[in-house]
Write a protein that holds these residues in place. Structure first.
Motif, PDB file in Angstrom:
ATOM      1  N   ARG A  10       0.849  -1.192   0.000  1.00 35.37           N
ATOM      2  CA  ARG A  10       0.000   0.000   0.000  1.00 35.37           C
ATOM      3  C   ARG A  10       0.890   1.249   0.000  1.00 35.37           C
ATOM      4  O   ARG A  10       1.843   1.321   0.771  1.00 35.37           O
ATOM      5  CB  ARG A  10      -0.859  -0.037   1.242  1.00 35.37           C
ATOM      6  CG  ARG A  10      -1.884   1.033   1.323  1.00 35.37           C
ATOM      7  CD  ARG A  10      -2.720   0.844   2.541  1.00 35.37           C
ATOM      8  NE  ARG A  10      -4.094   0.716   2.110  1.00 35.37           N
ATOM      9  CZ  ARG A  10      -5.095   0.484   2.891  1.00 35.37           C
ATOM     10  NH1 ARG A  10      -4.886   0.287   4.171  1.00 35.37           N
ATOM     11  NH2 ARG A  10      -6.317   0.418   2.439  1.00 35.37           N
ATOM     12  N   PRO A  11       0.592   2.233  -0.868  1.00 33.34           N
ATOM     13  CA  PRO A  11       1.417   3.452  -0.859  1.00 33.34           C
ATOM     14  C   PRO A  11       1.211   4.203   0.455  1.00 33.34           C
ATOM     15  O   PRO A  11       0.156   4.108   1.080  1.00 33.34           O
ATOM     16  CB  PRO A  11       0.872   4.259  -2.042  1.00 33.34           C
ATOM     17  CG  PRO A  11      -0.490   3.720  -2.305  1.00 33.34           C
ATOM     18  CD  PRO A  11      -0.481   2.292  -1.839  1.00 33.34           C
ATOM     19  N   PRO A  12       2.232   4.913   0.872  1.00 32.14           N
ATOM     20  CA  PRO A  12       2.086   5.640   2.138  1.00 32.14           C
ATOM     21  C   PRO A  12       1.005   6.706   2.007  1.00 32.14           C
ATOM     22  O   PRO A  12       0.793   7.275   0.942  1.00 32.14           O
ATOM     23  CB  PRO A  12       3.462   6.267   2.360  1.00 32.14           C
ATOM     24  CG  PRO A  12       4.108   6.278   1.022  1.00 32.14           C
ATOM     25  CD  PRO A  12       3.512   5.145   0.243  1.00 32.14           C
ATOM     26  N   ALA A  13       0.323   6.944   3.102  1.00 32.72           N
ATOM     27  CA  ALA A  13      -0.731   7.965   3.107  1.00 32.72           C
ATOM     28  C   ALA A  13      -0.077   9.325   2.917  1.00 32.72           C
ATOM     29  O   ALA A  13       1.003   9.588   3.452  1.00 32.72           O
ATOM     30  CB  ALA A  13      -1.489   7.926   4.427  1.00 32.72           C
ATOM     31  N   PRO A  14      -0.707  10.186   2.120  1.00 28.78           N
ATOM     32  CA  PRO A  14      -0.103  11.509   1.933  1.00 28.78           C
ATOM     33  C   PRO A  14      -0.097  12.279   3.251  1.00 28.78           C
ATOM     34  O   PRO A  14      -1.021  12.164   4.048  1.00 28.78           O
ATOM     35  CB  PRO A  14      -1.023  12.179   0.904  1.00 28.78           C
ATOM     36  CG  PRO A  14      -2.309  11.438   0.982  1.00 28.78           C
ATOM     37  CD  PRO A  14      -1.980  10.045   1.427  1.00 28.78           C
ATOM     38  N   GLU A  15       0.984  13.001   3.443  1.00 30.74           N
ATOM     39  CA  GLU A  15       1.063  13.796   4.674  1.00 30.74           C
ATOM     40  C   GLU A  15       0.080  14.945   4.570  1.00 30.74           C
ATOM     41  O   GLU A  15      -0.035  15.564   3.520  1.00 30.74           O
ATOM     42  CB  GLU A  15       2.480  14.323   4.854  1.00 30.74           C
ATOM     43  CG  GLU A  15       3.471  13.206   5.069  1.00 30.74           C
ATOM     44  CD  GLU A  15       4.563  13.622   6.020  1.00 30.74           C
ATOM     45  OE1 GLU A  15       4.449  14.672   6.643  1.00 30.74           O
ATOM     46  OE2 GLU A  15       5.513  12.858   6.125  1.00 30.74           O
ATOM     47  N   PRO A  16      -0.637  15.236   5.633  1.00 29.53           N
ATOM     48  CA  PRO A  16      -1.588  16.358   5.567  1.00 29.53           C
ATOM     49  C   PRO A  16      -0.832  17.675   5.478  1.00 29.53           C
ATOM     50  O   PRO A  16       0.270  17.817   5.999  1.00 29.53           O
ATOM     51  CB  PRO A  16      -2.356  16.256   6.880  1.00 29.53           C
ATOM     52  CG  PRO A  16      -1.426  15.554   7.795  1.00 29.53           C
ATOM     53  CD  PRO A  16      -0.621  14.615   6.930  1.00 29.53           C
ATOM     54  N   ARG A  21      -0.322  28.769  10.592  1.00 27.94           N
ATOM     55  CA  ARG A  21      -0.784  29.609  11.700  1.00 27.94           C
ATOM     56  C   ARG A  21      -1.068  28.799  12.954  1.00 27.94           C
ATOM     57  O   ARG A  21      -0.812  29.248  14.062  1.00 27.94           O
ATOM     58  CB  ARG A  21      -2.052  30.369  11.304  1.00 27.94           C
ATOM     59  CG  ARG A  21      -1.804  31.422  10.259  1.00 27.94           C
ATOM     60  CD  ARG A  21      -3.060  32.201  10.004  1.00 27.94           C
ATOM     61  NE  ARG A  21      -2.862  33.147   8.924  1.00 27.94           N
ATOM     62  CZ  ARG A  21      -3.807  33.902   8.432  1.00 27.94           C
ATOM     63  NH1 ARG A  21      -5.034  33.828   8.902  1.00 27.94           N
ATOM     64  NH2 ARG A  21      -3.561  34.734   7.451  1.00 27.94           N
ATOM     65  N   THR A  22      -1.635  27.618  12.765  1.00 30.24           N
ATOM     66  CA  THR A  22      -2.044  26.824  13.925  1.00 30.24           C
ATOM     67  C   THR A  22      -1.127  25.641  14.184  1.00 30.24           C
ATOM     68  O   THR A  22      -1.121  25.113  15.295  1.00 30.24           O
ATOM     69  CB  THR A  22      -3.477  26.277  13.737  1.00 30.24           C
ATOM     70  OG1 THR A  22      -3.479  25.382  12.613  1.00 30.24           O
ATOM     71  CG2 THR A  22      -4.472  27.399  13.508  1.00 30.24           C
ATOM     72  N   GLY A  23      -0.399  25.196  13.165  1.00 29.84           N
ATOM     73  CA  GLY A  23       0.436  24.008  13.313  1.00 29.84           C
ATOM     74  C   GLY A  23      -0.360  22.720  13.238  1.00 29.84           C
ATOM     75  O   GLY A  23       0.168  21.638  13.447  1.00 29.84           O
ATOM     76  N   LEU A  24      -1.653  22.832  12.920  1.00 30.19           N
ATOM     77  CA  LEU A  24      -2.530  21.664  12.829  1.00 30.19           C
ATOM     78  C   LEU A  24      -2.755  21.297  11.366  1.00 30.19           C
ATOM     79  O   LEU A  24      -2.527  22.119  10.479  1.00 30.19           O
ATOM     80  CB  LEU A  24      -3.879  21.977  13.496  1.00 30.19           C
ATOM     81  CG  LEU A  24      -3.814  22.336  14.982  1.00 30.19           C
ATOM     82  CD1 LEU A  24      -5.177  22.817  15.460  1.00 30.19           C
ATOM     83  CD2 LEU A  24      -3.336  21.152  15.782  1.00 30.19           C
ATOM     84  N   PRO A  25      -3.217  20.081  11.112  1.00 32.66           N
ATOM     85  CA  PRO A  25      -3.517  19.715   9.734  1.00 32.66           C
ATOM     86  C   PRO A  25      -4.547  20.670   9.126  1.00 32.66           C
ATOM     87  O   PRO A  25      -5.452  21.147   9.804  1.00 32.66           O
ATOM     88  CB  PRO A  25      -4.091  18.302   9.848  1.00 32.66           C
ATOM     89  CG  PRO A  25      -3.545  17.775  11.125  1.00 32.66           C
ATOM     90  CD  PRO A  25      -3.424  18.970  12.032  1.00 32.66           C
TER      91      PRO A  25
END
Length: 72
Positions: A10-16, A21-25
């Motif tokens: 399985r290909p790796p999941a794309p990084e979000p 500004r928030t450091g969140l996905p």
């Protein structure tokens, strides 16, 4: 008898994408908000550049008129 093919890894999941500004996905809503902000900034820049271009053209026109009216 045919050997079954091994399962493809399985290909790796794309990084979000991370919101700087928030450091969140990145959320879809935030992405749309950023697109609108960029579009507004681009529009403002286009207006600013058009004003600067018009100002430069006006100064050049005045300079040409002054040169034409100056006694030789």
């Amino acid at each position: 008898m045919a050997k079954p093919k091994p399962a493809r890894p399985r290909p790796p999941a794309p990084e979000p994408h991370i919101d700087s500004r928030t450091g969140l996905p990145m959320t879809h809503e935030r992405e749309e908000e950023m697109r609108r902000e960029l579009s507004e900034r681009y529009d403002q820049l286009e207006i600013f550049l058009a004003q600067k271009r018009a100002d430069a053209e006006e100064r050049a026109r005045i300079r040409r008129m002054q040169e034409a009216a100056a006694p030789d």
